[in-house]
Enzyme design. Structure first.
Site, short mmCIF file in Angstrom:
data_model
loop_
_atom_site.label_atom_id
_atom_site.label_comp_id
_atom_site.label_asym_id
_atom_site.label_seq_id
_atom_site.Cartn_x
_atom_site.Cartn_y
_atom_site.Cartn_z
N HIS A 164 22.24 17.56 -7.64
CA HIS A 164 22.78 18.71 -6.98
C HIS A 164 23.31 20.02 -7.95
O HIS A 164 23.16 21.23 -7.66
CB HIS A 164 23.80 18.45 -6.02
N ASP A 183 21.73 11.06 -6.19
CA ASP A 183 22.39 12.44 -6.91
C ASP A 183 22.52 12.32 -8.42
O ASP A 183 23.35 12.70 -8.94
CB ASP A 183 23.81 12.55 -6.41
N SER A 199 30.94 18.54 -11.97
CA SER A 199 29.76 17.86 -11.33
C SER A 199 28.44 17.28 -12.62
O SER A 199 28.23 18.44 -13.15
CB SER A 199 29.16 18.61 -10.44
#
Length: 457
Positions: free
Chosen positions: A160, A190, A265
């Site tokens: 993402h 992911d 992230s």
């Protein structure tokens, strides 16, 4: 002369009645410091010389006694001042040893940072989010983190983080910048691999995430807010193998109370030995009733994705992802009533692909999958989560409900068709930078919280 001050009497030698200064007192006593006192005019006195000597001796004794008293007062004053002195440590600056990660030696937090910060990268992306009313493209910019997997420039991050990106820029700790190329990714897990054209980069050392225990100390290095680059936060493992659901996609996660924020992230999660055991991915922000929560960060276990990462680096996509070959539907009471089934939970098979793993194992339309290797399956999300534990070629035992009874079926997982795998060769268009998806817990395996996934950080 006596002065009346606050009902106290003080004797003074001064004609104006004022108190003598300390300098005057010291001067009168023969001291050298302080302002010089007034010159006293000496007038001849024709008195008895012996009486004068006695008087002078007595006066000298009195003045010397006063000087001694003044010295005592000065010493006492200095002692009081010494009590307010500030203590300053003379300890030298601690030098952090640059130690290598060998998987055997526990390192201090500072040593883990020093050993790995050159392997962590800042990732900036840009993309076209749409067009304004004049037909002009609207550009967006976002940020995330990643870490170097190999010396020749392969970098691992979250899918993402680079989803929909048109340009990807990587910045190293020393300030070097590179334009990165997207190699491939797996949205269901992911993960994504990008590459920069560089040599002799410092890569991380991967660890065994299955060795983590609740209470183990872990550290995260990343770029919170996309601005506070190469920041480290620490905490403990709060839970292992935590099943959560993000927008219908199930994930198996390491739960930690280490501070995780937008921009973290894709960054690494380190164990006490300086090894990467997880990929920082998400955090909880709110409970289902709107209550703000803290200390709920999540990372993807390294063991769950390591083989896929190697596959992406080699082939550009995950070639060995486990594949069943059915069209699934979550079983519910309405379907059970329609087909007169005795089960109201599980995965109802509406179609079986010819020559697929399911077809070879004898599955057929109308079967309901209720267990995979003893793990209860209530929804399609449960089946997808269970499937993530396997690769193509692995075997498993399925428990199947049929109207005429329950049977067990042995299957060998197949590999997803190449055309399906390569759909993720180019990331799909990203959502706006402030977009977040959430979920409400729907089964027993998911915590009852709403989830904020921080896309692009």
């Amino acid at each position: 002369m006596y002065n009346d001050e606050k009902n106290l009497y003080h004797y003074t030698y001064r004609k104006d009645g004022a108190e003598p200064t300390l300098g005057e007192t010291l001067h009168a006593a023969g001291g050298q410091s302080g302002p010089r006192g007034p010159e006293w005019e000496e007038k001849p006195v024709k008195k008895n010389r012996l009486g004068l000597k006695i008087t002078a001796l007595a006066l000298s004794c009195a003045l010397l006694g006063g000087a001694a008293g003044g010295g005592a007062v000065w010493a006492a004053t200095r002692a009081v001042q010494n009590e307010s002195e500030i203590n300053v440590s003379s300890r030298p600056v601690t030098q952090v040893a640059l130690r290598s990660v060998d998987g055997k030696t526990q390192l201090s937090d500072a040593e883990i940072y020093a050993a790995n910060v050159n392997s962590v990268v800042s990732i900036r992306t840009s993309a076209t989010a749409g067009y304004n009313f004049l037909g002009q493209p609207v550009q967006t910019a976002s940020a995330g983190s990643g870490f170097v997997m190999s010396k020749d420039g392969y970098i691992l991050t979250n899918y993402h983080v680079v989803k929909g990106a048109e340009t990807v820029t990587v910045t190293m700790y020393n300030g070097d910048e590179y334009n990165a190329t997207y190699i491939g990714g797996e949205e269901d897990y992911d993960i994504a691999v990008i590459k920069v054209e560089a040599q002799e980069l410092q890569s991380v050392t991967l660890g065994d995430s299955s060795t983590l225990n609740v209470g183990d100390h872990v550290l995260a290095i990343g770029n919170p807010l996309g601005e506070l680059t190469f920041s480290m936060s620490g905490g403990m493992v709060s839970c292992v193998d935590r099943a959560i659901n993000v927008d219908g996609t199930p994930f198996n996660m390491i739960q930690t109370d280490a501070s995780i924020n937008p921009g973290n992230s894709g960054g690494p999660l380190f164990n006490q030995y300086g090894e990467v055991v997880g990929i920082v991915s998400a955090k909880y922000s709110q409970s289902s009733n709107g209550t703000t929560v803290e200390g709920l960060g999540f990372a993807i276990p390294m063991n769950d994705v390591f083989s896929m990462v190697k596959d992406i680096m080699t082939n550009g996509y995950v070639s060995n992802r486990a594949y069943l070959g059915v069209t699934p539907q979550t079983m519910n009471e309405s379907w059970a009533a329609q087909y007169h089934y005795d089960v109201t939970a599980g995965v109802f098979i509406t179609y079986v692909e010819p020559d697929s793993a399911a077809d070879k194992a004898g599955l057929k339309m109308g079967d309901v999958i209720t267990k995979v290797d003893g793990t209860e399956i209530k929804t399609v999300e449960d089946l997808n989560l269970a499937k993530k534990k396997y690769s193509a070629g692995d075997t498993a035992t399925l428990e199947i409900y049929r109207p005429d009874g329950t049977v067990t079926v042995e299957i060998t997982w197949g590999a997803a068709p190449k055309e399906e795998q390569t759909q993720q060769q180019e990331p799909v268009q990203q959502k706006p930078n402030n977009w977040s998806d959430g979920y409400s817990g729907g089964n027993g395996n998911v915590d009852p919280f709403d989830m904020f996934r921080y896309f692009f950080g």
